[in-house]
Structure formats: structure tokens, C-alpha cells
Scaffold this active site. Structure first.
Site, PDB file in Angstrom:
ATOM      1  N   SER A  28      -3.906  -8.733 -10.474  1.00  0.00           N
ATOM      2  CA  SER A  28      -2.577  -8.374  -9.932  1.00  0.00           C
ATOM      3  C   SER A  28      -1.943  -9.610  -9.325  1.00  0.00           C
ATOM      4  O   SER A  28      -1.575  -9.648  -8.148  1.00  0.00           O
ATOM      5  CB  SER A  28      -2.672  -7.273  -8.874  1.00  0.00           C
ATOM      6  OG  SER A  28      -2.735  -6.051  -9.507  1.00  0.00           O
ATOM      7  N   HIS A  33      -1.527 -16.400  -5.590  1.00  0.00           N
ATOM      8  CA  HIS A  33      -2.533 -16.855  -6.568  1.00  0.00           C
ATOM      9  C   HIS A  33      -1.997 -18.055  -7.351  1.00  0.00           C
ATOM     10  O   HIS A  33      -2.720 -19.022  -7.601  1.00  0.00           O
ATOM     11  CB  HIS A  33      -2.839 -15.742  -7.579  1.00  0.00           C
ATOM     12  CG  HIS A  33      -3.417 -14.490  -6.992  1.00  0.00           C
ATOM     13  ND1 HIS A  33      -2.733 -13.297  -7.001  1.00  0.00           N
ATOM     14  CD2 HIS A  33      -4.598 -14.237  -6.389  1.00  0.00           C
ATOM     15  CE1 HIS A  33      -3.477 -12.350  -6.437  1.00  0.00           C
ATOM     16  NE2 HIS A  33      -4.612 -12.894  -6.045  1.00  0.00           N
ATOM     17  N   GLN A  57     -17.762  -5.653  -2.839  1.00  0.00           N
ATOM     18  CA  GLN A  57     -17.104  -6.040  -1.592  1.00  0.00           C
ATOM     19  C   GLN A  57     -16.208  -4.936  -1.019  1.00  0.00           C
ATOM     20  O   GLN A  57     -15.572  -5.123   0.003  1.00  0.00           O
ATOM     21  CB  GLN A  57     -16.323  -7.338  -1.766  1.00  0.00           C
ATOM     22  CG  GLN A  57     -15.063  -7.224  -2.588  1.00  0.00           C
ATOM     23  CD  GLN A  57     -14.460  -8.587  -2.856  1.00  0.00           C
ATOM     24  OE1 GLN A  57     -15.032  -9.406  -3.568  1.00  0.00           O
ATOM     25  NE2 GLN A  57     -13.296  -8.838  -2.282  1.00  0.00           N
ATOM     26  N   GLY A 143      -7.364 -19.125  -0.565  1.00  0.00           N
ATOM     27  CA  GLY A 143      -6.182 -19.028   0.294  1.00  0.00           C
ATOM     28  C   GLY A 143      -6.511 -18.820   1.769  1.00  0.00           C
ATOM     29  O   GLY A 143      -7.450 -18.105   2.108  1.00  0.00           O
ATOM     30  N   LEU A 179       2.188 -12.613   0.684  1.00  0.00           N
ATOM     31  CA  LEU A 179       2.007 -11.937  -0.596  1.00  0.00           C
ATOM     32  C   LEU A 179       0.575 -11.419  -0.680  1.00  0.00           C
ATOM     33  O   LEU A 179      -0.355 -12.074  -0.221  1.00  0.00           O
ATOM     34  CB  LEU A 179       2.301 -12.897  -1.738  1.00  0.00           C
ATOM     35  CG  LEU A 179       3.726 -13.440  -1.770  1.00  0.00           C
ATOM     36  CD1 LEU A 179       3.935 -14.297  -3.007  1.00  0.00           C
ATOM     37  CD2 LEU A 179       4.762 -12.328  -1.734  1.00  0.00           C
ATOM     38  N   SER A 181      -1.876  -8.515  -3.308  1.00  0.00           N
ATOM     39  CA  SER A 181      -1.888  -7.556  -4.419  1.00  0.00           C
ATOM     40  C   SER A 181      -1.678  -6.140  -3.894  1.00  0.00           C
ATOM     41  O   SER A 181      -1.142  -5.281  -4.584  1.00  0.00           O
ATOM     42  CB  SER A 181      -3.225  -7.624  -5.157  1.00  0.00           C
ATOM     43  OG  SER A 181      -3.465  -8.945  -5.563  1.00  0.00           O
ATOM     44  N   ARG A 182      -2.100  -5.907  -2.644  1.00  0.00           N
ATOM     45  CA  ARG A 182      -1.972  -4.570  -2.071  1.00  0.00           C
ATOM     46  C   ARG A 182      -0.530  -4.204  -1.721  1.00  0.00           C
ATOM     47  O   ARG A 182      -0.247  -3.019  -1.492  1.00  0.00           O
ATOM     48  CB  ARG A 182      -2.821  -4.448  -0.805  1.00  0.00           C
ATOM     49  CG  ARG A 182      -4.310  -4.478  -1.059  1.00  0.00           C
ATOM     50  CD  ARG A 182      -5.051  -4.457   0.259  1.00  0.00           C
ATOM     51  NE  ARG A 182      -6.458  -4.750   0.100  1.00  0.00           N
ATOM     52  CZ  ARG A 182      -7.395  -3.848  -0.109  1.00  0.00           C
ATOM     53  NH1 ARG A 182      -7.076  -2.581  -0.180  1.00  0.00           N
ATOM     54  NH2 ARG A 182      -8.660  -4.200  -0.251  1.00  0.00           N
TER      55      ARG A 182
HETATM   56  P1  AMP Z   1      -7.581 -11.794  -4.201  1.00  0.00           P
HETATM   57  O1  AMP Z   1      -7.134 -11.623  -5.600  1.00  0.00           O
HETATM   58  O2  AMP Z   1      -6.823 -10.988  -3.205  1.00  0.00           O
HETATM   59  O3  AMP Z   1      -9.083 -11.672  -4.048  1.00  0.00           O
HETATM   60  O4  AMP Z   1      -7.242 -13.301  -3.806  1.00  0.00           O
HETATM   61  C1  AMP Z   1      -7.694 -14.379  -4.572  1.00  0.00           C
HETATM   62  C2  AMP Z   1      -7.398 -15.654  -3.842  1.00  0.00           C
HETATM   63  O5  AMP Z   1      -5.991 -15.780  -3.635  1.00  0.00           O
HETATM   64  C3  AMP Z   1      -8.063 -15.717  -2.456  1.00  0.00           C
HETATM   65  O6  AMP Z   1      -8.562 -17.009  -2.227  1.00  0.00           O
HETATM   66  C4  AMP Z   1      -6.908 -15.390  -1.537  1.00  0.00           C
HETATM   67  O7  AMP Z   1      -7.057 -15.939  -0.239  1.00  0.00           O
HETATM   68  C5  AMP Z   1      -5.751 -16.043  -2.264  1.00  0.00           C
HETATM   69  N1  AMP Z   1      -4.484 -15.454  -1.832  1.00  0.00           N
HETATM   70  C6  AMP Z   1      -4.157 -14.134  -1.790  1.00  0.00           C
HETATM   71  N2  AMP Z   1      -2.920 -13.966  -1.286  1.00  0.00           N
HETATM   72  C7  AMP Z   1      -2.449 -15.205  -0.987  1.00  0.00           C
HETATM   73  C8  AMP Z   1      -1.233 -15.706  -0.414  1.00  0.00           C
HETATM   74  N3  AMP Z   1      -0.244 -14.909  -0.061  1.00  0.00           N
HETATM   75  N4  AMP Z   1      -1.128 -17.041  -0.249  1.00  0.00           N
HETATM   76  C9  AMP Z   1      -2.117 -17.891  -0.606  1.00  0.00           C
HETATM   77  N5  AMP Z   1      -3.288 -17.481  -1.146  1.00  0.00           N
HETATM   78  C10 AMP Z   1      -3.456 -16.156  -1.331  1.00  0.00           C
END
Ligand code: AMP
Length: 270
Positions: A28, A33, A57, A143, A179, A181-182
């Protein structure tokens, strides 16, 4: 861009590459990302993005089931960015080898999301260990939005592997909402509330620079936000960014929040 659908594909694609940049995601994909991916494309020879919604997780089955999945759209985004590889493992690709390392957080790590989502970070560190072993990247881009995750994974992975964790700034929309995905799961009203809360906390942090007895002010703020936005807050805390200890000083500190808007759990830090 090559789609790697299993570990055989992956080993074939990666075996003679060096300076591999890795961006682990649960899909998503959004601009957050994308900022990590662009950084990897800039500094690494090859960039691999994984999309894997890691069941281990999720401390709550319902949350795992309703986690947004948009694989076709994600692949289009990655193609446009000219990513070298997208890794789309099945559960068995990641978990077929039993992990012999038992991951246990230290007592002092049992704070913030570790306290409220039991087993969550053990699941994150477990999957990151497995992914790092499979991919063997030089750099892993993560992130600051998930600040506690970033620190824990950095400590664990850099202790056990040669890979370096590269922290990346949080990307926000024009209303200052981080930002995530949720965010797709929020209705318009809740999306507006979440944006207003983000603005509120950014302003609150600025004001703390001139104030004293910050712990108390944060407690008052927490109660104010609960009433103002009609939300459930897991935590609102001021913590040092190096060691995540509670602090009364604004220098090297961030405000950390986790809250529920309806049933959607959001986290951020300022
Ligand atoms: P996720 O898909 O939520 O597991 O996130 C994958 C990676 O993207 C993780 O390292 C998150 O910290 C990073 N990430 C998610 N949202 C953001 C954001 N708004 N800004 C920067 N990095 C992000």
C-alpha cells in the site's frame, strides 16, 4: 523491474550484485515509502523493495486481516520509479527455516508500542532478521515515522549483520499528517481529525521550548486531546531520541503518540 516471487528467483537475481539497497515494506505504497526508495536508488547499485504483510508482527488478527493490500497499484508505482527488483515472498519463503535465535526485548525496551502491542517488535525483528539473511543488503532504508522500530531494528541488525540501517525523514501530507498505509482506513471526518491533531502537536512541541515542567504539560495535553478529538490514546510522552528515556528537557527529545481513531491505530512522533 524484475518480480521475484520466491527465494529461488531472488537468489538468481541477486547473487552477483554488490551495494544492494533494501526497502522493506508491507505495501500500500505512498510517498513515505517512495522517499525511502528514491534514497536507495540514489546511493545503491541495485534497489530491492519487499512487499510482505508479516503476520508475526500483528498482535491482533483482525488488524492483520484488514491491513490494506494494493499489490497491482504498488507494482505500477515501483515500475515507474525504475526499482530493480520487487520481492513478493509467500509466508513459507520467509518462515520455512525455523529461527533459532529467540528474540526477547530488554526490560527497558518495554515502552511505547512495545508495551501496548505485545510481541509486535519481536515479530518485526524476527522478520527483519530473516529478510536480511535472505537478501544480504549493504543498506536498509527505514522511516523515522516508526521511530522505536527504527532504533530497535538498527541495534539488532547492526549487531548481527554487516548491513547498515539508513534512517529517513517522516513524509507528511500538506495538512501535516504523517503518511501511513493505515490512513486509507480513515473516513473523511477522522482523516481531518488526525490532520488537526498532527498540527496541534507540532505547535505544542514548539511551545515547549520556552516552558518548564514539561512532563506535567504533556499529561495535561494528553487529557485535552482525548476530549477535543474524542480519541483513545495509548501514550503521549516526551522521550529522548537517543535512548528513548522519558525526559523533562526538550533538547534531543520528541513527542511520541499512539492513538485510536474509531478502530484505526495511528502512531507519530514530532
Ligand atoms: P510499512 O509498510 O508501514 O511497514 O513501512 C515500511 C517503511 O516505510 C518503514 O521503514 C516505515 O518507517 C517507512 N514509512 C512509513 N510511513 C512513512 C512516512 N510517512 N515517512 C517516511 N517513512 C515512512
Amino acid at each position: 523491474m524484475k518480480n521475484l516471487l520466491n527465494n529461488i528467483d531472488l537468489n538468481e537475481a541477486l547473487f552477483d550484485n554488490t551495494n544492494i539497497g533494501f526497502v522493506p515494506t508491507m505495501g500500500s505504497l505512498h510517498e513515505g515509502h517512495i522517499s525511502l526508495i528514491k534514497k536507495s536508488l540514489k546511493v545503491c547499485n541495485k534497489t530491492i523493495v519487499s512487499i510482505f504483510v508479516n503476520p508475526k508482527q500483528f498482535n491482533n488478527k483482525k488488524d492483520y486481516k484488514k491491513y490494506p493490500r494494493n499489490i497491482k497499484k504498488d507494482i505500477n508505482i515501483l515500475k515507474k520509479l525504475k526499482v530493480d527488483f520487487v520481492y513478493l515472498p509467500k509466508i513459507k519463503d520467509i518462515y520455512k527455516t525455523k529461527n533459532k535465535i529467540k528474540i526477547k526485548l530488554k526490560k527497558q525496551d518495554n515502552i511505547l508500542c512495545a508495551k501496548y502491542r505485545k510481541g509486535h517488535f519481536e515479530g518485526v525483528i524476527d522478520v527483519m532478521t530473516r529478510l536480511t539473511k535472505i537478501i544480504n543488503p549493504s543498506k536498509i532504508f527505514m522511516g523515522e515515522k516508526d521511530f522505536q522500530q527504527l532504533l530497535l531494528v538498527k541495534r539488532y541488525i547492526e549487531k548481527n549483520f554487516k548491513s547498515k540501517i539508513i534512517p529517513c525523514k517522516t513524509i507528511r501530507n500538506r495538512h501535516k499528517l504523517a503518511l501511513s498505509s493505515r490512513n486509507i482506513l480513515l473516513n473523511k471526518n477522522d482523516f481531518n481529525k488526525a490532520s488537526m491533531l498532527a498540527k496541534d502537536l507540532i505547535l505544542f512541541k514548539k511551545k515547549l521550548f520556552k516552558k518548564e515542567n514539561l512532563k506535567n504539560l504533556v499529561i495535561i495535553k494528553k487529557n485535552e486531546l482525548i476530549k477535543k478529538f474524542d480519541i483513545k490514546i495509548d501514550y503521549l510522552e516526551l522521550r529522548n531520541t537517543k535512548n528513548l528515556k522519558l525526559t523533562n528537557r526538550i533538547k534531543n527529545a520528541k513527542i511520541f503518540i499512539a492513538y485510536y481513531i474509531n478502530d484505526v491505530r495511528l502512531i507519530d512522533n514530532y
